[in-house]
Each structure stands twice: as C-alpha cells, then as structure tokens.
Design a protein around this motif. Structure first.
Motif, PDB file in Angstrom:
ATOM      1  N   MET A   1       0.579  -0.913   0.038  1.00 47.93           N
ATOM      2  CA  MET A   1       0.047   0.101  -0.265  1.00 47.93           C
ATOM      3  C   MET A   1       0.553   1.363  -0.001  1.00 47.93           C
ATOM      4  O   MET A   1       1.711   1.213   0.830  1.00 47.93           O
ATOM      5  CB  MET A   1      -0.630  -0.080   1.122  1.00 47.93           C
ATOM      6  CG  MET A   1      -2.274   0.762   1.589  1.00 47.93           C
ATOM      7  SD  MET A   1      -3.243   1.227  -0.009  1.00 47.93           S
ATOM      8  CE  MET A   1      -4.078   2.495   0.471  1.00 47.93           C
ATOM      9  N   PRO A   2       1.230   2.419  -0.784  1.00 47.77           N
ATOM     10  CA  PRO A   2       1.659   3.402  -0.987  1.00 47.77           C
ATOM     11  C   PRO A   2       1.646   4.141   0.712  1.00 47.77           C
ATOM     12  O   PRO A   2       0.732   4.188   1.160  1.00 47.77           O
ATOM     13  CB  PRO A   2       1.082   4.478  -1.880  1.00 47.77           C
ATOM     14  CG  PRO A   2       0.044   2.751  -3.263  1.00 47.77           C
ATOM     15  CD  PRO A   2      -0.559   2.340  -1.623  1.00 47.77           C
ATOM     16  N   GLU A   3       2.044   5.285   0.517  1.00 47.37           N
ATOM     17  CA  GLU A   3       2.072   5.777   1.750  1.00 47.37           C
ATOM     18  C   GLU A   3       1.929   7.440   1.453  1.00 47.37           C
ATOM     19  O   GLU A   3       3.415   7.629   1.050  1.00 47.37           O
ATOM     20  CB  GLU A   3       2.620   4.786   2.966  1.00 47.37           C
ATOM     21  CG  GLU A   3       3.033   5.783   4.471  1.00 47.37           C
ATOM     22  CD  GLU A   3       3.524   5.002   5.623  1.00 47.37           C
ATOM     23  OE1 GLU A   3       2.818   4.326   5.802  1.00 47.37           O
ATOM     24  OE2 GLU A   3       4.979   5.263   5.231  1.00 47.37           O
ATOM     25  N   LEU A   4       1.789   8.519   2.102  1.00 47.37           N
ATOM     26  CA  LEU A   4       1.993   9.661   2.043  1.00 47.37           C
ATOM     27  C   LEU A   4       2.602   9.794   3.530  1.00 47.37           C
ATOM     28  O   LEU A   4       1.984   9.841   4.659  1.00 47.37           O
ATOM     29  CB  LEU A   4       0.591  10.096   2.272  1.00 47.37           C
ATOM     30  CG  LEU A   4      -0.596  10.506   0.448  1.00 47.37           C
ATOM     31  CD1 LEU A   4      -2.007  10.391   1.064  1.00 47.37           C
ATOM     32  CD2 LEU A   4       0.816  11.601  -0.163  1.00 47.37           C
ATOM     33  N   ASP A  88      -6.791   6.248   7.967  1.00 46.59           N
ATOM     34  CA  ASP A  88      -5.595   6.261   8.196  1.00 46.59           C
ATOM     35  C   ASP A  88      -4.066   7.231   8.726  1.00 46.59           C
ATOM     36  O   ASP A  88      -3.335   7.184   9.319  1.00 46.59           O
ATOM     37  CB  ASP A  88      -4.851   5.074   8.880  1.00 46.59           C
ATOM     38  CG  ASP A  88      -3.910   4.556   9.818  1.00 46.59           C
ATOM     39  OD1 ASP A  88      -4.498   4.695  10.914  1.00 46.59           O
ATOM     40  OD2 ASP A  88      -3.385   3.474   9.414  1.00 46.59           O
ATOM     41  N   LYS A  89      -5.095   8.735   9.288  1.00 46.14           N
ATOM     42  CA  LYS A  89      -3.772   9.546   9.106  1.00 46.14           C
ATOM     43  C   LYS A  89      -3.531   9.306  10.707  1.00 46.14           C
ATOM     44  O   LYS A  89      -4.258   9.004  11.935  1.00 46.14           O
ATOM     45  CB  LYS A  89      -4.565  11.014   9.827  1.00 46.14           C
ATOM     46  CG  LYS A  89      -4.968  11.337   8.245  1.00 46.14           C
ATOM     47  CD  LYS A  89      -5.704  12.833   8.698  1.00 46.14           C
ATOM     48  CE  LYS A  89      -6.161  13.224   6.636  1.00 46.14           C
ATOM     49  NZ  LYS A  89      -6.805  15.013   7.191  1.00 46.14           N
ATOM     50  N   ARG A  90      -1.835   9.790  10.899  1.00 42.21           N
ATOM     51  CA  ARG A  90      -1.781   9.020  12.644  1.00 42.21           C
ATOM     52  C   ARG A  90      -0.060  10.018  12.368  1.00 42.21           C
ATOM     53  O   ARG A  90       0.046  10.447  11.113  1.00 42.21           O
ATOM     54  CB  ARG A  90      -1.232   7.589  12.670  1.00 42.21           C
ATOM     55  CG  ARG A  90      -0.076   7.616  11.529  1.00 42.21           C
ATOM     56  CD  ARG A  90       0.072   5.937  11.454  1.00 42.21           C
ATOM     57  NE  ARG A  90       0.474   4.866  10.757  1.00 42.21           N
ATOM     58  CZ  ARG A  90       0.350   4.385   9.624  1.00 42.21           C
ATOM     59  NH1 ARG A  90      -0.424   5.321   9.044  1.00 42.21           N
ATOM     60  NH2 ARG A  90       1.114   3.795   8.590  1.00 42.21           N
ATOM     61  N   GLY A  91       0.651  10.239  13.760  1.00 46.54           N
ATOM     62  CA  GLY A  91       1.857  10.307  14.062  1.00 46.54           C
ATOM     63  C   GLY A  91       2.428  10.250  13.944  1.00 46.54           C
ATOM     64  O   GLY A  91       2.961   8.838  14.452  1.00 46.54           O
ATOM     65  N   ASP A  92       3.692   9.879  13.514  1.00 50.94           N
ATOM     66  CA  ASP A  92       5.050   9.013  13.465  1.00 50.94           C
ATOM     67  C   ASP A  92       6.014   9.913  14.479  1.00 50.94           C
ATOM     68  O   ASP A  92       7.583  10.885  13.519  1.00 50.94           O
ATOM     69  CB  ASP A  92       5.708   8.801  12.696  1.00 50.94           C
ATOM     70  CG  ASP A  92       6.742   7.818  12.639  1.00 50.94           C
ATOM     71  OD1 ASP A  92       7.011   7.134  13.545  1.00 50.94           O
ATOM     72  OD2 ASP A  92       7.554   7.283  11.325  1.00 50.94           O
ATOM     73  N   GLY A  93       6.672  10.346  15.621  1.00 50.73           N
ATOM     74  CA  GLY A  93       7.086  11.417  16.306  1.00 50.73           C
ATOM     75  C   GLY A  93       6.672  12.835  15.925  1.00 50.73           C
ATOM     76  O   GLY A  93       5.805  13.218  16.044  1.00 50.73           O
ATOM     77  N   ILE A  94       8.103  13.308  15.716  1.00 49.55           N
ATOM     78  CA  ILE A  94       7.401  14.686  14.746  1.00 49.55           C
ATOM     79  C   ILE A  94       7.017  14.572  13.448  1.00 49.55           C
ATOM     80  O   ILE A  94       6.729  15.721  12.883  1.00 49.55           O
ATOM     81  CB  ILE A  94       8.574  15.641  14.898  1.00 49.55           C
ATOM     82  CG1 ILE A  94       9.439  15.318  13.371  1.00 49.55           C
ATOM     83  CG2 ILE A  94       9.408  16.003  15.811  1.00 49.55           C
ATOM     84  CD1 ILE A  94      10.814  16.074  13.377  1.00 49.55           C
ATOM     85  N   TYR A  95       6.842  13.537  12.746  1.00 44.13           N
ATOM     86  CA  TYR A  95       5.561  13.605  11.501  1.00 44.13           C
ATOM     87  C   TYR A  95       4.791  13.917  11.325  1.00 44.13           C
ATOM     88  O   TYR A  95       4.853  12.629  12.151  1.00 44.13           O
ATOM     89  CB  TYR A  95       6.416  13.101  10.760  1.00 44.13           C
ATOM     90  CG  TYR A  95       8.749  12.325  10.685  1.00 44.13           C
ATOM     91  CD1 TYR A  95       9.320  13.788  10.090  1.00 44.13           C
ATOM     92  CD2 TYR A  95       9.608  11.719  11.213  1.00 44.13           C
ATOM     93  CE1 TYR A  95      10.340  13.788  10.097  1.00 44.13           C
ATOM     94  CE2 TYR A  95      10.830  12.184  11.472  1.00 44.13           C
ATOM     95  CZ  TYR A  95      11.532  13.119  11.206  1.00 44.13           C
ATOM     96  OH  TYR A  95      12.532  13.299  10.946  1.00 44.13           O
ATOM     97  N   ASP A  96       4.256  13.785  10.048  1.00 46.01           N
ATOM     98  CA  ASP A  96       3.087  12.856  10.066  1.00 46.01           C
ATOM     99  C   ASP A  96       2.882  11.728   8.991  1.00 46.01           C
ATOM    100  O   ASP A  96       3.399  12.131   7.778  1.00 46.01           O
ATOM    101  CB  ASP A  96       2.050  14.461   9.560  1.00 46.01           C
ATOM    102  CG  ASP A  96       1.918  14.924  11.223  1.00 46.01           C
ATOM    103  OD1 ASP A  96       1.466  14.686  12.208  1.00 46.01           O
ATOM    104  OD2 ASP A  96       2.190  16.648  10.853  1.00 46.01           O
TER     105      ASP A  96
END
Length: 359
Positions: A1-4, A88-96
C-alpha cells in the motif's frame, strides 16, 4: 500500500509508492524505447492487456472491455495511490503520515496508435475533455479525496513510457503544495485588489497582445510574463471559473480547438518535443472561489532542471516569452482529418457515452 509522508519543514507531502519500482524503466540510466504499436496495451483490440475499464465512450452495441470505444479510462497498473482503504492519519514522532489512498487513472485518448494529441480530430479532443470532467465529477463524491490533477506526459523527456497518446488523473487526499501556493498567492492579490489575478492577467495579455499565442471567444493562450521554460504556454478561460469540472459545453467545444492548435504549434515549431501539460483546478472541498481560476499549463521539455533550479527555486529561461509567442503565432497547424470520431457525438448538448464501471 502506498503511503503519504509530510515534510515537517516546508509542508510538502511525498508519496512513497514502492510498487511503482516494478515498472520496467525505473532506475535505469537510459530509459528503454517507448512501447510501439505492435505490443501497445492502449490500442483497440488489446483491451485484455489493461485493467478493466472504469469509463468508456463507446459506439452503441459495443461491449465493455472490448473494441468499439473512442476514449477509454482504466486504472494505472502501477498506481501512485490506491482507491481502497481508509486514510489512517497518524503521527510518527515529529512526522505526519497517512495511507496512500487516492485514485490513479489513465485516459486513453484514441483507439488508434496516434502518438500526438494534435493528430487527433478536434471532436476526439473534445471527448477527452468531457472524460476529464466526468472523472472529476465522479471522484469528487468520495469524501476521502480532496484534489484531482489531470496531466499529460509526452516523450521520454516528459516522463512517458508508452507512446500511444494518453493522459492521467491522480486524485489525492490532500491539496498538493504547488496548488496551495497558487491559491494562497491568488487570495493575497484578491484581498488587496478585490479582483481575480488570473482575470487581470487575461485582460492585460489580450490588451498588450505581444505574448498572446491564440485568442478565441472563450480562451486566451499566451506565454506567461515570467515563463520558467522556453515556449511555456498557458491556456486560461476568459470567464471566471475555479473548478474545471464545471466547464460548460461551449467552452469544451472551444477548448478542443485551442488545445489542438497550441499543441500543434509546439509540435510543428519545435519538431515534436517532449512536453507536459497540467490542468490546474481548485480542490473538491471548496465551493466556487472568487480568487482562483482554473487553467492549463503546457511545458515543452527543451531545457533541463539542474542543481541551481532545484536548490534555489529560480528557473533560467533562454527564450523571452515575447519572442516565443511571436514565433508560435506565425506557425500554421493543419486541420485534422475527420472520421469515426467526427460522427454525431453530441445529443442534447453533450456526449452520450456507453459507460462501464468497475464494481
């Protein structure tokens, strides 16, 4: 699945689409020759070589995913984004980040192996424009999706891997940063002057005439004052409209002629260069905008974007737009032949396709 994934510094979203690395020409120093007619999956009779069609303008009596079509839309075999799934919007530390949900479609503009849009009958080009409109209207209903970008890549330098004339549509769940910058700049002008900057540009260019390539009842085609590339040409409607999908039939009729002439002039004058064109239109989730104006940008690929351009955002254009426009104005384009696509294709004010959709 692609990811943004979002760049936290400039706010730019990037699509990470690892499946597209399976395309045969990716990561090669020299691109393979463009696929020709004998093995072309876009030619009539080769429908089994593409995914099932989403929409087709067909002759009555013809069957979906078989011969008898005039313009056909299929999913891209190597999509940048996929229609299935949740954001499925979510955070990854300081990233989105979010899932790579969207749409990536190919508009096959003719059943015959034309390599140039300018070689198509004008009626055929008009049907392509109607397909653009139909696909935007359909995908606009999906509340996950926010912006649709229609574009065309021609030639190796333009990023095309198939020579059969076609264009693409990528619909994203966010507004691309270049579109956001355009809208922000246009809004600042509107807040200061109370007018649409694009409407003002059209009025000034048609009055001055020196950068105008073609002027018709509904459109002005011109080389922009601050052209980034040699022979860059914009096609801008004279009537204010922010969303391409709201285009009326008289404008489609005129735009088919304008697009044929502009592309024909560029191909004739510049010996069929690689090029791109992009339809710039407002996001789905905005109603009519008084400050933004849809338009088409046509960019011949005559120079390369190198280190200075990437590093600075400046572009170096060796051809003044006044010279480019004067040259293109003098170029004569042959009237395209008519044929099956020129039959009675409009009933009640618009094309009547036999459409098929993937369940």
């Amino acid at each position: 699945m692609p990811e943004l994934r979002k760049d936290p510094i400039v706010g730019r979203w990037v699509i990470i689409a690892d499946e597209r690395a399976r395309r045969p020409h990716d990561f090669k120093a020299a691109q393979a020759p463009l696929v020709g007619a004998q093995t072309c999956p876009f030619c009539e009779g080769h429908e089994e070589m593409t995914p099932p069609e989403i929409l087709a303008y067909r002759d009555f009596g013809s069957r979906p995913n078989g011969p008898g079509w005039r313009v056909r839309v299929v999913p891209n075999r190597f999509p940048a984004l996929k229609i299935e799934g949740e954001l499925d919007k979510r955070g990854d530390g300081i990233y989105d980040r979010m899932a790579g949900v969207g749409a990536h479609e190919v508009i096959i503009e003719s059943p015959h192996h034309h390599v140039s849009t300018a070689s198509l009958p004008v009626e055929n080009i008009r049907e392509v424009l109607w397909v653009y409109r139909d696909r935007l209207v359909d995908l606009k209903r999906d509340r996950r999706l926010v912006h649709g970008m229609l574009f065309k890549n021609v030639g190796e330098g333009g990023g095309a891997s198939l020579e059969h004339t076609h264009s693409q549509l990528i619909v994203t769940p966010i507004v691309p940063i270049s579109v956001w910058e355009e809208m922000t700049g246009a809004l600042e002008f509107f807040n200061y002057r109370g007018r649409c900057i694009y409407c003002d540009i059209v009025q000034q260019e048609t009055a001055a005439e020196k950068r105008v390539v073609l002027d018709t009842p509904h459109f002005t085609a011109f080389c922009p004052y601050a052209s980034r590339f040699p022979f860059e040409t914009w096609i801008v409607p004279k009537t204010h409209e922010s969303h391409f999908e709201n285009i009326p039939k008289p404008a489609v009729d005129d735009l088919g002629h304008v697009l044929h002439q502009v592309l024909g002039k560029l191909e004739t004058a510049l010996d069929s260069p690689s090029y791109n064109y992009i339809v710039h239109t407002a996001p789905f989730d905005h109603s009519e905008l008084p400050h933004y104006h849809w338009h088409i940008e046509v960019i011949p690929r005559l120079t390369r974007v190198a280190g200075f351009e990437w590093g600075s955002g400046f572009y170096i254009n060796p051809v003044p737009p006044e010279h480019a426009a004067a040259f293109l104005r003098e170029v004569e384009v042959a009237t395209p032949r008519t044929g099956a696509a020129a039959r009675e294709w409009v009933t009640g004010g618009r094309p009547q396709p036999l459409a098929s959709k993937v369940p």
